[in-house]
Design a protein around this motif. Structure first.
Motif, PDB file in Angstrom:
ATOM      1  N   LYS A 347       0.830  -1.201   0.000  1.00 25.23           N
ATOM      2  CA  LYS A 347       0.000   0.000   0.000  1.00 25.23           C
ATOM      3  C   LYS A 347       0.867   1.255   0.000  1.00 25.23           C
ATOM      4  CE  LYS A 347      -3.691   2.395   2.486  1.00 25.23           C
ATOM      5  NZ  LYS A 347      -4.575   2.384   3.688  1.00 25.23           N
ATOM      6  N   VAL A 348       1.898   1.263   0.842  1.00 25.03           N
ATOM      7  CA  VAL A 348       2.807   2.414   0.900  1.00 25.03           C
ATOM      8  C   VAL A 348       3.530   2.585  -0.435  1.00 25.03           C
ATOM      9  CG1 VAL A 348       4.934   3.281   1.961  1.00 25.03           C
ATOM     10  CG2 VAL A 348       3.118   2.336   3.397  1.00 25.03           C
ATOM     11  N   GLU A 349       3.980   1.493  -0.999  1.00 27.40           N
ATOM     12  CA  GLU A 349       4.716   1.579  -2.268  1.00 27.40           C
ATOM     13  C   GLU A 349       3.821   2.067  -3.408  1.00 27.40           C
ATOM     14  OE1 GLU A 349       6.917  -1.998  -3.025  1.00 27.40           O
ATOM     15  OE2 GLU A 349       7.787  -2.001  -1.001  1.00 27.40           O
ATOM     16  N   GLN A 350       2.531   1.713  -3.355  1.00 25.95           N
ATOM     17  CA  GLN A 350       1.609   2.213  -4.375  1.00 25.95           C
ATOM     18  C   GLN A 350       1.423   3.721  -4.242  1.00 25.95           C
ATOM     19  OE1 GLN A 350       0.432   0.764  -7.040  1.00 25.95           O
ATOM     20  NE2 GLN A 350      -0.533   2.719  -7.596  1.00 25.95           N
ATOM     21  N   GLU A 351       1.391   4.227  -3.016  1.00 28.43           N
ATOM     22  CA  GLU A 351       1.290   5.681  -2.805  1.00 28.43           C
ATOM     23  C   GLU A 351       2.534   6.387  -3.334  1.00 28.43           C
ATOM     24  OE1 GLU A 351      -0.511   7.180   0.896  1.00 28.43           O
ATOM     25  OE2 GLU A 351      -0.698   5.087   1.500  1.00 28.43           O
ATOM     26  N   GLN A 354       2.278   6.698  -7.038  1.00 32.45           N
ATOM     27  CA  GLN A 354       1.366   7.769  -7.452  1.00 32.45           C
ATOM     28  C   GLN A 354       2.066   9.123  -7.420  1.00 32.45           C
ATOM     29  OE1 GLN A 354      -1.839   7.669  -8.772  1.00 32.45           O
ATOM     30  NE2 GLN A 354      -1.199   9.791  -9.177  1.00 32.45           N
ATOM     31  N   ILE A 355       2.903   9.328  -6.408  1.00 35.16           N
ATOM     32  CA  ILE A 355       3.665  10.582  -6.339  1.00 35.16           C
ATOM     33  C   ILE A 355       4.624  10.667  -7.515  1.00 35.16           C
ATOM     34  CG2 ILE A 355       5.360  11.897  -5.007  1.00 35.16           C
ATOM     35  CD1 ILE A 355       4.068  10.741  -2.459  1.00 35.16           C
ATOM     36  N   GLU A 378       6.715  16.440  -1.671  1.00 42.20           N
ATOM     37  CA  GLU A 378       5.623  15.628  -1.144  1.00 42.20           C
ATOM     38  C   GLU A 378       6.133  14.227  -0.813  1.00 42.20           C
ATOM     39  OE1 GLU A 378       1.935  14.682   0.248  1.00 42.20           O
ATOM     40  OE2 GLU A 378       2.626  16.673  -0.396  1.00 42.20           O
ATOM     41  N   PHE A 382       6.220  12.336   2.844  1.00 37.69           N
ATOM     42  CA  PHE A 382       5.686  10.982   2.972  1.00 37.69           C
ATOM     43  C   PHE A 382       6.730  10.053   3.578  1.00 37.69           C
ATOM     44  CE2 PHE A 382       4.678   6.746   1.407  1.00 37.69           C
ATOM     45  CZ  PHE A 382       3.317   6.657   1.675  1.00 37.69           C
ATOM     46  N   TYR A 386       6.439   7.914   7.106  1.00 37.80           N
ATOM     47  CA  TYR A 386       6.595   6.458   7.143  1.00 37.80           C
ATOM     48  C   TYR A 386       7.725   6.050   8.083  1.00 37.80           C
ATOM     49  CZ  TYR A 386       7.236   1.630   5.724  1.00 37.80           C
ATOM     50  OH  TYR A 386       7.349   0.256   5.743  1.00 37.80           O
TER      51      TYR A 386
END
Length: 471
Positions: A347-351, A354-355, A378, A382, A386
């Motif tokens: 989930k974190v890697e997908q965010e 997106q950045i 940004e 992030f 994390y």
């Protein structure tokens, strides 16, 4: 899809290089009679950033940037310093390499010197004469501007208005203008029978005009048609307009597919252009004695290349603060590797992806570095969040660190794991104490975070601030 603003058409166009996957790019380099100033560096940094992004997007970039190592300014500098033009050129070319290395400029594929291309220049001029585009008058060779039907299109200037302007500012009966068929014609080869720097030619001893150099070196090393030609906006006219006229008259092909021009560096309250002629310049050579090259690079590479940059202490300080934020974020995710769990957090890697997509969208829009760096900041925020999690995963931390490195590298900024000495820690503690005394709590917190990112924990006690290093 990547789009580039083309100075010729005054609009953004989809980028389609002549050869898929390969970009041939020529950027006008300096006249090497002095150290480069911040205005010169703007162009060098802007097009290095553009090159880096093209490479990030998978292109092979053949990047050529010249040195003008003979002209009237260089001859004057040599006379004033009681030396030779060649010695002046060698000195400032060496300084250029030294200064641009400190700014993390990638070496060009080739940096040709004008004096190494004299035979090619003479041949090029000869062909223009044979084709009727140029004429010799007593050892001076001029280009017939009106014979080139689209002259003025790049600069969006009307040739009749140019003639009126030329006629108003000179005595047409004297000097160079008395020789010309038309006031708007320009020199391809300059007579030099005064014993100064000269080469033999079919028209007698002389040296090349400024504009012809780039036409010759661009076509020689990159081909008759190139993808991108870059330089400062002050080069649009007459330099690039003349290059275009010369080159297309000789080859009968389109000279450049995408013309790109960067904005000026301005100084003072009236935002005056920085230039040697105005005497309001700061050399990179001198500034590097006081400011980290990484900070200068970040300042210059993160404004959209077509916009002006205001140079002052405030802008440098802001760049310094932003560099520290990026480095701190990198240190945070690197440091947490010590106690990370095995595995990753999808989930974190997908965010993060997106950045990165937001970054790519920004940079694909005519290399919009201002919006691009906003996405990087940004990402840094992030990463900081994390890294504060109780449980973090090693692969995700590595992914974050590498992504930060990759994106900041496009702007020429290098992030690396830092080590800090006890002496440096004490200096930062003293700076923090002063910040707290002055109620500058933002800076105080920044210093605490900078040290924390390197495993240094501060403990405020009645006897003062102590530090300890986490194992």
């Amino acid at each position: 899809m990547l789009q580039i603003f083309n100075t010729l058409t005054r609009q953004k166009e989809p980028f389609n290089p002549l050869n898929p996957g390969i970009v041939n790019m020529y950027v006008c380099g300096p006249t090497v009679y002095n150290y480069i100033h911040m205005g010169n560096a703007r162009s060098v940094i802007a097009f290095d950033t553009i090159r880096r992004y093209l490479e990030y997007r998978g292109y092979q970039v053949n990047y050529v940037s010249n040195f003008t190592d003979v002209d009237d300014k260089m001859i004057k500098a040599a006379e004033e310093n009681h030396t030779t033009v060649e010695a002046i050129a060698d000195k400032y070319i060496a300084a250029f390499y030294e200064d641009t290395k400190a700014l993390n400029i990638q070496p060009a594929t080739k940096n040709p010197r004008a004096t190494d291309n004299i035979a090619e220049i003479i041949s090029f001029v000869s062909e223009l004469i044979e084709a009727g585009y140029a004429y010799d008058v007593d050892g001076n060779v001029y280009y017939r501007v009106r014979k080139f039907p689209t002259y003025g299109e790049l600069a969006h200037k009307n040739i009749d208005e140019l003639e009126v302007g030329a006629s108003q500012h000179v005595d047409l009966a004297n000097g160079e203008f008395a020789q010309k068929e038309d006031p708007v014609d320009f020199a391809l080869w300059k007579k030099a029978d005064d014993g100064k720097v000269a080469w033999d030619s079919p028209w007698g001893p002389g040296r090349p005009g400024w504009h012809i150099e780039c036409s010759v070196m661009s076509t020689r090393y990159l081909g008759d048609t190139i993808d991108i030609h870059g330089g400062g906006e002050d080069l649009i006219f007459p330099h690039h307009e003349n290059e275009r006229a010369q080159s297309e008259a000789k080859t009968h092909k389109q000279f450049v597919k995408y013309w790109m021009h960067n904005g000026f560096v301005t100084v003072g309250d009236d935002n005056e252009k920085m230039s040697k002629s105005l005497g309001n310049f700061v050399t990179v050579h001198d500034l590097l004695k006081e400011v980290d090259g990484q900070v200068i690079r970040l300042l210059m590479s993160t404004t959209h290349y077509r916009r002006p940059i205001q140079y002052n202490n405030a802008s440098l300080q802001e760049a310094q603060s932003n560099f520290k934020k990026l480095q701190t974020a990198f240190n945070n995710v690197t440091y947490r590797q010590k106690n990370a769990e095995v595995g990753n957090d999808p989930k974190v890697e997908q965010e993060v992806r997106q950045i990165v997509a937001d970054f790519t969208d920004a940079m694909d829009d005519d290399f919009n570095a201002q919006n691009g760096i906003a996405a990087v900041y940004e990402l840094a925020k992030f990463a900081n969040v994390y890294a504060q999690n109780e449980i973090v995963f090693a692969n995700t931390l590595q992914f974050l660190a590498q992504t930060l490195k990759d994106l900041t590298a496009i702007f020429g900024v290098v992030l690396s794991a830092e080590t800090i000495s006890d002496e440096d820690i004490e200096v930062l503690i003293a700076e923090r104490e002063l910040a707290r005394k002055n109620k500058d709590f933002i800076r105080s917190d920044e210093i605490r975070e900078e040290l924390k990112a390197q495993g240094i924990v501060l403990e405020d006690t009645p006897q003062g601030t102590r530090f300890r290093k986490e194992s």
